[in-house]
Enzyme design. Sequence first.
Site, short mmCIF file in Angstrom:
data_model
loop_
_atom_site.label_atom_id
_atom_site.label_comp_id
_atom_site.label_asym_id
_atom_site.label_seq_id
_atom_site.Cartn_x
_atom_site.Cartn_y
_atom_site.Cartn_z
CG HIS A 140 20.87 12.20 12.45
ND1 HIS A 140 22.01 11.08 13.14
CD2 HIS A 140 20.79 13.00 13.38
CE1 HIS A 140 22.17 11.39 14.34
NE2 HIS A 140 21.42 12.65 14.57
CD GLU A 141 18.48 15.79 13.37
OE1 GLU A 141 17.77 15.87 14.12
OE2 GLU A 141 19.76 16.31 13.53
CG HIS A 144 17.13 12.12 16.70
ND1 HIS A 144 17.75 10.87 17.48
CD2 HIS A 144 18.27 12.52 16.14
CE1 HIS A 144 18.99 11.27 17.78
NE2 HIS A 144 19.36 12.08 16.96
CD GLU A 227 22.77 12.44 18.57
OE1 GLU A 227 23.06 12.58 17.20
OE2 GLU A 227 21.73 13.14 18.86
#
Length: 303
Positions: A140-141, A144, A227
């Site tokens: 997930h990070e 980003h 997100e």
Amino acid sequence: MYRQIARNKRFSILLIALFCVAVIGLGLFSSWVFEGWWPLVMLMLFCPLYVWWQLSHATEHAAKAAGWVAAGPDAEPRLHRIVETTAIRAGIPMPQVGVIEDPAPNAFAASLRPEKSVIGVTRGALELLDDSELEAVIAHEVAHIVNYDGRVTLTTFALVGSIAAVAMFLLGLGWGLVRATFGEFRMGLGLLMGMLGAGLLLLGGVFWLVAMILGPVISAAVSRKREFLADASGVELTRFPDGLVRALEKLAAHPAGATSVTGEVRALFIHAGDGSSWLERLLGTHPPVAERVERLRAMGSSF
């Protein structure tokens, strides 16, 4: 994904353009208050230099604000292995890896570009999550970073920070002049200083309100979609939606929750709380965990 990357780059440019318009507007207002062009000239000189300096150190400042401490592969071999594997899958350079000594399970990423990025995981997350869950959080990070989401967030911080710096300067100078009025100056010049100080206090208050309102509103306006996209992009890297589902549910259910995530870095974390009031939910930078989990479960049917 590529459309989102291009959109984030365009939005960063738009933020800077809007900031320039705001600075010019505040400068013109200040010049009108003081009947001179010096406030506009000072703002036009100070703000670009301050923003450049802030953006040059934005990643480091965000990491420091989050409590991030660099951790080498010998100190955290499990974390390094997962970050390195995920970065290779995503096709980006290895981010700097660190740990936040906090029992609240969470993780964050900060970057203006993939070549200079930082990933941090709290001690609570390292202890609470198993390998598949931690891998999902790291993915997930990394998403980003790949999507240039951090550029939007860090640019916002830099722009809002410059306005806040101007506000603090004006408030300090104005308060000093007002105090001097009631000191040794009693007549003539003292009265003039008092009026000038009151004007600076008023102007500083306006700048402060702009900074305090502008930051949360902009962050809330763009963070929720980012997100959802990072969740989906992270799952594409791991091919295992259940890992992120379990991780998000553990983060949300943990007694410490996201209480340790405060201030400007809240938007950079994977979990920032769902908000206990309508205002917190309205200005929240993250969608509710339940909505994220629902979307991830729907994605699971395609794997």
